[in-house]
Design a protein around this motif. Sequence first.
Motif, PDB file in Angstrom:
ATOM      1  N   UNK A  86     -52.754   3.543  22.279  1.00  0.00           N
ATOM      2  CA  UNK A  86     -53.354   2.262  21.944  1.00  0.00           C
ATOM      3  C   UNK A  86     -53.432   2.157  20.426  1.00  0.00           C
ATOM      4  N   UNK A  87     -52.656   1.254  19.839  1.00  0.00           N
ATOM      5  CA  UNK A  87     -52.644   1.067  18.392  1.00  0.00           C
ATOM      6  C   UNK A  87     -53.451  -0.162  17.973  1.00  0.00           C
ATOM      7  N   UNK A  88     -54.242  -0.734  18.892  1.00  0.00           N
ATOM      8  CA  UNK A  88     -55.022  -1.932  18.585  1.00  0.00           C
ATOM      9  C   UNK A  88     -56.488  -1.568  18.344  1.00  0.00           C
ATOM     10  N   UNK A  89     -57.277  -2.583  18.051  1.00  0.00           N
ATOM     11  CA  UNK A  89     -58.715  -2.397  17.835  1.00  0.00           C
ATOM     12  C   UNK A  89     -59.518  -2.673  19.106  1.00  0.00           C
ATOM     13  N   UNK A  90     -58.841  -2.944  20.215  1.00  0.00           N
ATOM     14  CA  UNK A  90     -59.490  -3.245  21.495  1.00  0.00           C
ATOM     15  C   UNK A  90     -59.152  -2.171  22.520  1.00  0.00           C
ATOM     16  N   UNK A  91     -59.970  -2.054  23.557  1.00  0.00           N
ATOM     17  CA  UNK A  91     -59.690  -1.127  24.647  1.00  0.00           C
ATOM     18  C   UNK A  91     -58.479  -1.609  25.442  1.00  0.00           C
ATOM     19  N   UNK A  92     -57.650  -0.690  25.869  1.00  0.00           N
ATOM     20  CA  UNK A  92     -56.524  -0.985  26.752  1.00  0.00           C
ATOM     21  C   UNK A  92     -56.755  -0.257  28.072  1.00  0.00           C
ATOM     22  N   UNK A  93     -56.432  -0.918  29.172  1.00  0.00           N
ATOM     23  CA  UNK A  93     -56.625  -0.332  30.500  1.00  0.00           C
ATOM     24  C   UNK A  93     -55.320  -0.402  31.272  1.00  0.00           C
ATOM     25  N   UNK A  94     -54.917   0.733  31.828  1.00  0.00           N
ATOM     26  CA  UNK A  94     -53.747   0.755  32.697  1.00  0.00           C
ATOM     27  C   UNK A  94     -54.030   1.645  33.881  1.00  0.00           C
ATOM     28  N   UNK A  95     -53.304   1.399  34.957  1.00  0.00           N
ATOM     29  CA  UNK A  95     -53.331   2.331  36.073  1.00  0.00           C
ATOM     30  C   UNK A  95     -51.970   2.986  36.167  1.00  0.00           C
ATOM     31  N   UNK A  96     -51.942   4.166  36.730  1.00  0.00           N
ATOM     32  CA  UNK A  96     -50.693   4.873  36.997  1.00  0.00           C
ATOM     33  C   UNK A  96     -50.682   5.227  38.473  1.00  0.00           C
ATOM     34  N   UNK A  97     -49.612   4.824  39.151  1.00  0.00           N
ATOM     35  CA  UNK A  97     -49.415   5.144  40.570  1.00  0.00           C
ATOM     36  C   UNK A  97     -48.372   6.228  40.661  1.00  0.00           C
ATOM     37  N   UNK A  98     -48.697   7.303  41.335  1.00  0.00           N
ATOM     38  CA  UNK A  98     -47.832   8.463  41.457  1.00  0.00           C
ATOM     39  C   UNK A  98     -47.461   8.639  42.923  1.00  0.00           C
ATOM     40  N   UNK A  99     -46.128   8.550  43.213  1.00  0.00           N
ATOM     41  CA  UNK A  99     -45.662   8.651  44.591  1.00  0.00           C
ATOM     42  C   UNK A  99     -44.371   9.453  44.641  1.00  0.00           C
ATOM     43  N   UNK A 100     -44.165  10.365  45.566  1.00  0.00           N
ATOM     44  CA  UNK A 100     -45.215  10.890  46.437  1.00  0.00           C
ATOM     45  C   UNK A 100     -46.160  11.791  45.652  1.00  0.00           C
ATOM     46  N   UNK A 101     -47.319  11.973  46.186  1.00  0.00           N
ATOM     47  CA  UNK A 101     -48.297  12.841  45.553  1.00  0.00           C
ATOM     48  C   UNK A 101     -47.745  14.261  45.538  1.00  0.00           C
ATOM     49  N   UNK A 102     -47.634  14.890  44.354  1.00  0.00           N
ATOM     50  CA  UNK A 102     -47.102  16.257  44.308  1.00  0.00           C
ATOM     51  C   UNK A 102     -47.873  17.189  45.224  1.00  0.00           C
ATOM     52  N   UNK A 103     -47.166  17.893  46.055  1.00  0.00           N
ATOM     53  CA  UNK A 103     -47.784  18.821  46.990  1.00  0.00           C
ATOM     54  C   UNK A 103     -48.388  18.131  48.193  1.00  0.00           C
ATOM     55  N   UNK A 104     -48.260  16.806  48.262  1.00  0.00           N
ATOM     56  CA  UNK A 104     -48.836  16.045  49.373  1.00  0.00           C
ATOM     57  C   UNK A 104     -47.964  16.081  50.613  1.00  0.00           C
ATOM     58  N   UNK A 105     -48.410  15.356  51.648  1.00  0.00           N
ATOM     59  CA  UNK A 105     -47.697  15.352  52.908  1.00  0.00           C
ATOM     60  C   UNK A 105     -46.564  14.494  52.979  1.00  0.00           C
TER      61      UNK A 105
END
Length: 105
Positions: A86-105
């Motif tokens: 984040x190179x700005x003066x404000x908060x930045x919000x992101x989500x990250x979706x990880x698929x498939x979950x490592x080690x998951x079913x």
Amino acid sequence: MDRYPDLNPDAGELLTEELVVTDDVLVKAFALGPGAEMSPHDHPDATNVFHVLEGEVVVVQDGSEETVDAPGVVLHERGVEHGARNETDETALLTASLCPLPGGG
């Protein structure tokens, strides 16, 4: 039902929260205060998708950089190094979706 996070990081601070964890997906929120960074990393066995929800982040992907404003979506294929800052003066919000979950079913 709404899992939208309420995260308020200080300058230089990165806050995270797991929003969804199932056998095959992880959705995690990242709130980047001004000047904060998510260090570049990779997931050899999973696809990762950023959803920029608030603000602006510089997304790093395999040595390239691009500024992404909310709303924005960035795909990181398996094994591709990625991060954000984040190179700005404000908060930045992101989500990250990880698929498939490592080690998951």
